[in-house]
Design an enzyme around this catalytic site. Structure first.
Site, mmCIF file in Angstrom:
data_model
loop_
_atom_site.group_PDB
_atom_site.id
_atom_site.type_symbol
_atom_site.label_atom_id
_atom_site.label_comp_id
_atom_site.label_asym_id
_atom_site.label_seq_id
_atom_site.Cartn_x
_atom_site.Cartn_y
_atom_site.Cartn_z
ATOM 1 N N ASP A 98 -19.822 27.580 50.750
ATOM 2 C CA ASP A 98 -20.688 28.585 50.122
ATOM 3 C C ASP A 98 -20.788 28.441 48.613
ATOM 4 O O ASP A 98 -21.023 29.420 47.901
ATOM 5 C CB ASP A 98 -20.138 29.979 50.475
ATOM 6 C CG ASP A 98 -18.671 30.114 50.160
ATOM 7 O OD1 ASP A 98 -18.179 29.345 49.311
ATOM 8 O OD2 ASP A 98 -17.994 30.975 50.753
ATOM 9 N N GLU A 120 -18.406 25.178 58.265
ATOM 10 C CA GLU A 120 -17.952 26.538 57.930
ATOM 11 C C GLU A 120 -19.164 27.473 57.812
ATOM 12 O O GLU A 120 -19.320 28.219 56.838
ATOM 13 C CB GLU A 120 -17.126 26.555 56.632
ATOM 14 C CG GLU A 120 -16.278 27.800 56.449
ATOM 15 C CD GLU A 120 -15.515 27.798 55.124
ATOM 16 O OE1 GLU A 120 -16.078 28.192 54.099
ATOM 17 O OE2 GLU A 120 -14.348 27.385 55.129
ATOM 18 N N GLU A 134 -21.194 33.733 46.450
ATOM 19 C CA GLU A 134 -20.974 32.930 47.662
ATOM 20 C C GLU A 134 -21.675 33.492 48.897
ATOM 21 O O GLU A 134 -22.150 32.736 49.747
ATOM 22 C CB GLU A 134 -19.474 32.792 47.936
ATOM 23 C CG GLU A 134 -18.736 31.910 46.936
ATOM 24 C CD GLU A 134 -18.345 32.630 45.646
ATOM 25 O OE1 GLU A 134 -18.595 33.855 45.517
ATOM 26 O OE2 GLU A 134 -17.800 31.954 44.754
ATOM 27 N N HIS A 219 -9.590 33.791 41.411
ATOM 28 C CA HIS A 219 -10.682 33.200 40.621
ATOM 29 C C HIS A 219 -12.054 33.811 40.892
ATOM 30 O O HIS A 219 -13.066 33.336 40.386
ATOM 31 C CB HIS A 219 -10.770 31.701 40.894
ATOM 32 C CG HIS A 219 -11.222 31.368 42.285
ATOM 33 N ND1 HIS A 219 -12.557 31.310 42.624
ATOM 34 C CD2 HIS A 219 -10.540 31.114 43.416
ATOM 35 C CE1 HIS A 219 -12.652 31.023 43.910
ATOM 36 N NE2 HIS A 219 -11.446 30.900 44.414
ATOM 37 N N ARG A 221 -15.581 35.530 40.913
ATOM 38 C CA ARG A 221 -16.450 36.001 39.829
ATOM 39 C C ARG A 221 -16.576 37.525 39.810
ATOM 40 O O ARG A 221 -16.664 38.122 38.740
ATOM 41 C CB ARG A 221 -17.850 35.388 39.981
ATOM 42 C CG ARG A 221 -17.987 34.030 39.333
ATOM 43 C CD ARG A 221 -19.391 33.484 39.543
ATOM 44 N NE ARG A 221 -19.736 32.461 38.569
ATOM 45 C CZ ARG A 221 -19.292 31.220 38.558
ATOM 46 N NH1 ARG A 221 -18.424 30.820 39.474
ATOM 47 N NH2 ARG A 221 -19.680 30.364 37.648
ATOM 48 N N HIS A 252 -6.325 29.073 37.852
ATOM 49 C CA HIS A 252 -7.625 28.379 37.964
ATOM 50 C C HIS A 252 -8.145 28.055 36.568
ATOM 51 O O HIS A 252 -7.918 28.819 35.624
ATOM 52 C CB HIS A 252 -8.570 29.330 38.707
ATOM 53 C CG HIS A 252 -9.849 28.710 39.185
ATOM 54 N ND1 HIS A 252 -10.874 28.378 38.335
ATOM 55 C CD2 HIS A 252 -10.261 28.368 40.427
ATOM 56 C CE1 HIS A 252 -11.879 27.860 39.035
ATOM 57 N NE2 HIS A 252 -11.523 27.840 40.316
HETATM 58 C C1 UD1 Z 1 -16.367 27.659 42.254
HETATM 59 C C2 UD1 Z 1 -17.256 28.227 43.365
HETATM 60 C C3 UD1 Z 1 -16.468 29.185 44.245
HETATM 61 C C4 UD1 Z 1 -15.200 28.530 44.754
HETATM 62 C C5 UD1 Z 1 -14.400 27.996 43.578
HETATM 63 C C6 UD1 Z 1 -13.192 27.238 44.084
HETATM 64 C C7 UD1 Z 1 -19.638 28.594 42.907
HETATM 65 C C8 UD1 Z 1 -20.649 29.509 42.315
HETATM 66 N N1 UD1 Z 1 -18.350 28.991 42.778
HETATM 67 O O1 UD1 Z 1 -16.018 28.719 41.381
HETATM 68 O O2 UD1 Z 1 -17.268 29.576 45.343
HETATM 69 O O3 UD1 Z 1 -14.450 29.495 45.443
HETATM 70 O O4 UD1 Z 1 -15.216 27.076 42.831
HETATM 71 O O5 UD1 Z 1 -12.237 27.045 43.106
HETATM 72 O O6 UD1 Z 1 -19.981 27.568 43.453
HETATM 73 N N2 UD1 Z 1 -13.386 24.288 35.408
HETATM 74 C C9 UD1 Z 1 -12.751 23.239 34.762
HETATM 75 N N3 UD1 Z 1 -12.259 22.216 35.539
HETATM 76 C C10 UD1 Z 1 -12.355 22.194 36.885
HETATM 77 C C11 UD1 Z 1 -12.991 23.280 37.520
HETATM 78 C C12 UD1 Z 1 -13.503 24.301 36.769
HETATM 79 O O7 UD1 Z 1 -12.615 23.220 33.563
HETATM 80 O O8 UD1 Z 1 -11.881 21.239 37.531
HETATM 81 C C13 UD1 Z 1 -13.926 25.397 34.585
HETATM 82 C C14 UD1 Z 1 -15.168 24.975 33.776
HETATM 83 O O9 UD1 Z 1 -15.164 25.663 32.551
HETATM 84 C C15 UD1 Z 1 -16.327 25.454 34.655
HETATM 85 C C16 UD1 Z 1 -15.735 26.756 35.183
HETATM 86 O O10 UD1 Z 1 -14.358 26.461 35.437
HETATM 87 O O11 UD1 Z 1 -17.524 25.636 33.947
HETATM 88 C C17 UD1 Z 1 -16.417 27.345 36.369
HETATM 89 O O12 UD1 Z 1 -16.568 26.397 37.431
HETATM 90 P P1 UD1 Z 1 -17.616 26.723 38.624
HETATM 91 O O13 UD1 Z 1 -17.560 25.618 39.626
HETATM 92 O O14 UD1 Z 1 -18.938 27.078 38.067
HETATM 93 O O15 UD1 Z 1 -17.053 28.064 39.247
HETATM 94 P P2 UD1 Z 1 -15.646 28.442 39.861
HETATM 95 O O16 UD1 Z 1 -15.263 29.746 39.280
HETATM 96 O O17 UD1 Z 1 -14.707 27.299 39.732
HETATM 97 N N1 UDP Z 2 -5.138 25.022 46.201
HETATM 98 C C1 UDP Z 2 -4.565 23.921 45.571
HETATM 99 N N2 UDP Z 2 -3.930 24.116 44.382
HETATM 100 C C2 UDP Z 2 -3.831 25.338 43.780
HETATM 101 C C3 UDP Z 2 -4.441 26.451 44.423
HETATM 102 C C4 UDP Z 2 -5.095 26.266 45.621
HETATM 103 O O1 UDP Z 2 -4.628 22.805 46.082
HETATM 104 O O2 UDP Z 2 -3.222 25.431 42.699
HETATM 105 C C5 UDP Z 2 -5.872 24.800 47.465
HETATM 106 C C6 UDP Z 2 -5.517 25.710 48.616
HETATM 107 O O3 UDP Z 2 -4.508 25.131 49.422
HETATM 108 C C7 UDP Z 2 -6.845 25.832 49.371
HETATM 109 C C8 UDP Z 2 -7.889 25.658 48.289
HETATM 110 O O4 UDP Z 2 -7.230 25.059 47.175
HETATM 111 O O5 UDP Z 2 -7.015 24.783 50.312
HETATM 112 C C9 UDP Z 2 -8.507 26.971 47.895
HETATM 113 O O6 UDP Z 2 -9.299 26.792 46.763
HETATM 114 P P1 UDP Z 2 -9.816 27.985 45.860
HETATM 115 O O7 UDP Z 2 -8.894 29.148 45.990
HETATM 116 O O8 UDP Z 2 -10.028 27.417 44.494
HETATM 117 O O9 UDP Z 2 -11.252 28.290 46.450
HETATM 118 P P2 UDP Z 2 -11.779 29.173 47.687
HETATM 119 O O10 UDP Z 2 -11.054 28.751 48.912
HETATM 120 O O11 UDP Z 2 -11.578 30.605 47.311
HETATM 121 O O12 UDP Z 2 -13.244 28.833 47.733
#
Ligand code: UD1
Ligand code: UDP
Length: 381
Positions: A98, A120, A134, A219, A221, A252
């Protein structure tokens, strides 16, 4: 027809974890040709997964920018995915979950009339604002998809209620459980377990296994701002109330999370803020902790199978199966509920035992076989 070329899209940490067993299975399945695409929606957190699972990445669209907005991320994604589809012409695409990557990959494929399979599929809260964005992403991906891989009969029912044709819906289990089973088996090897423990000792005190600890992730939003303030206040209160318990929190990288968490919890002795952990040490932490406090989707699916109670810091969940099984409870991003829920589990062994049953309604570890068979049958027709 020659072997169909299957494009597998992933962009964030959880998508990569959930797609990893599918990519690995596709690599050695001579019915298909694999084309693996990282959109790079995440960077460091995605690269950790790619390295651990040794995933081939045939194309990396590298779209992440710090603090990206949903609209700029979406427009970059759809443009780059479209160019890739034009040059590579896959016969079928797989998307998972999602995220923005899923919606943009589904839409780009739809515009080019490339059939897609949604892994999923069918999770719903019924509230477009929670989780945000999502719920909208997965609802919108449904009419764009050709095949729908529902993890459970609950998600199957949502799809059928939305008039998705029955013959296009497959109840497969969640691929996260395929990944988890493989990893737990691996960690049952004492040599591998010792290596992971050594890795964790680099970021945690040497006696980390000897004291009880609560494992935390967050994490979402919709929790940014007030939600995270309440969550941090609850953790600080719990840390003061239970000085002998540790609160282990891999944070995160989203700046909307890192900022408030480091500011509120950075100086407390028994709150240990860590960088995001690689999947393997994270699984070891889930197995060793006393309980999990999270707003994550994937963690809600994994922890019940490991016999760990999960308190979910959200008002809604699209994963009611864990709640029904008694291993998951919603506490919202609400300070008093979080403090009460964690306090009860730390002090009342009957309440703890009632939630700590190892029941996993999300799969049996064979989701990937079912998904690949359904795709093979689709092409055989
Ligand atoms: C995203 C997904 C969310 C998912 C989550 C898993 C969307 C809208 N959101 O949220 O559904 O649950 O990932 O973790 O698709 N960033 C880094 N390094 C990384 C990852 C993120 O620096 O490796 C920082 C960056 O500043 C980036 C921000 O996090 O701009 C947000 O990343 P983004 O993928 O837009 O949203 P998440 O909150 O990570
Ligand atoms: N996870 C990980 N390292 C971490 C936290 C979570 O590998 O420090 C894994 C966890 O086992 C799960 C996935 O990341 O499989 C969940 O990711 P996240 O919570 O970022 O996203 P969501 O599942 O909410 O989309």
């Amino acid at each position: 027809m020659s072997r169909p070329k299957i494009a597998v899209f992933f962009g964030t940490r959880p998508e990569a974890i959930k797609m990893a067993p599918l990519v690995t299975a596709l690599q050695s399945d001579d019915r298909f040709e694999l084309m693996s695409v990282s959109t790079g929606q995440h960077r460091e957190m995605l690269d950790q997964v790619v390295d651990i699972f040794d995933l081939p990445v045939h194309h990396d669209l590298d779209v992440m920018t710090p603090g990206q907005t949903l609209a700029s991320l979406s427009s970059k994604l759809i443009g780059k995915i479209d160019q890739l589809l034009e040059s590579e012409q896959p016969d079928f695409a797989l998307v998972q979950g999602d995220t923005t990557t899923v919606l943009m990959a589904s839409l780009a494929c739809f515009y080019r009339r490339i059939p897609t399979g949604h892994v999923e599929a069918g999770l719903r809260t019924g509230d477009m604002t929670s989780p945000f964005p999502e719920e909208a992403n997965r609802v919108l991906a449904t009419p764009l998809s050709t095949l729908h891989f529902a993890p459970t009969s609950v998600s199957e029912k949502h799809l059928l209620d939305e008039r998705v044709p029955r013959e296009r819906v497959f109840v497969t289990g969640n691929t996260v459980i395929d990944a988890l089973h493989l990893e737990v088996e691996r960690q049952n090897d004492p040599k591998i377990a010792a290596e992971i423990d050594a890795q964790l000792t680099e970021v945690l005190p040497a006696d980390w296994r000897e004291k009880r600890f609560v494992l935390i992730t967050g994490h979402r939003r919709e929790n940014f701002g007030g939600g995270f303030e309440s969550i941090c206040a609850a953790i600080a209160e719990l840390a003061a109330k239970f000085p002998d318990v540790r609160f282990v929190y891999p944070v995160h990288l989203n700046p909307n999370v890192q900022g408030p968490v480091e500011q509120s919890l950075g100086n407390l002795d028994n709150v240990l803020l860590l960088p995001p952990q690689s999947y393997r040490p994270f699984v070891a932490l889930m197995r060793a902790c006393t309980l999990v406090l999270t707003d994550s989707g994937g963690v809600q699916e994994e922890a019940p199978g490991l016999g760990k109670p999960v308190l979910v810091m959200r008002d809604t969940t699209e994963r009611p199966e864990g709640v029904d099984a008694g291993t998951v409870r919603l506490v919202g991003p609400v300070r008093e509920n979080i403090v009460d829920g964690v306090s009860e589990l730390l002090t009342d062994s009957a309440a703890y035992d009632a939630m700590a049953t190892s029941d996993n309604p999300y799969g049996d570890g064979h989701a990937c076989d079912r998904i690949l068979q359904a795709i093979a049958d689709h092409f055989a027709k």
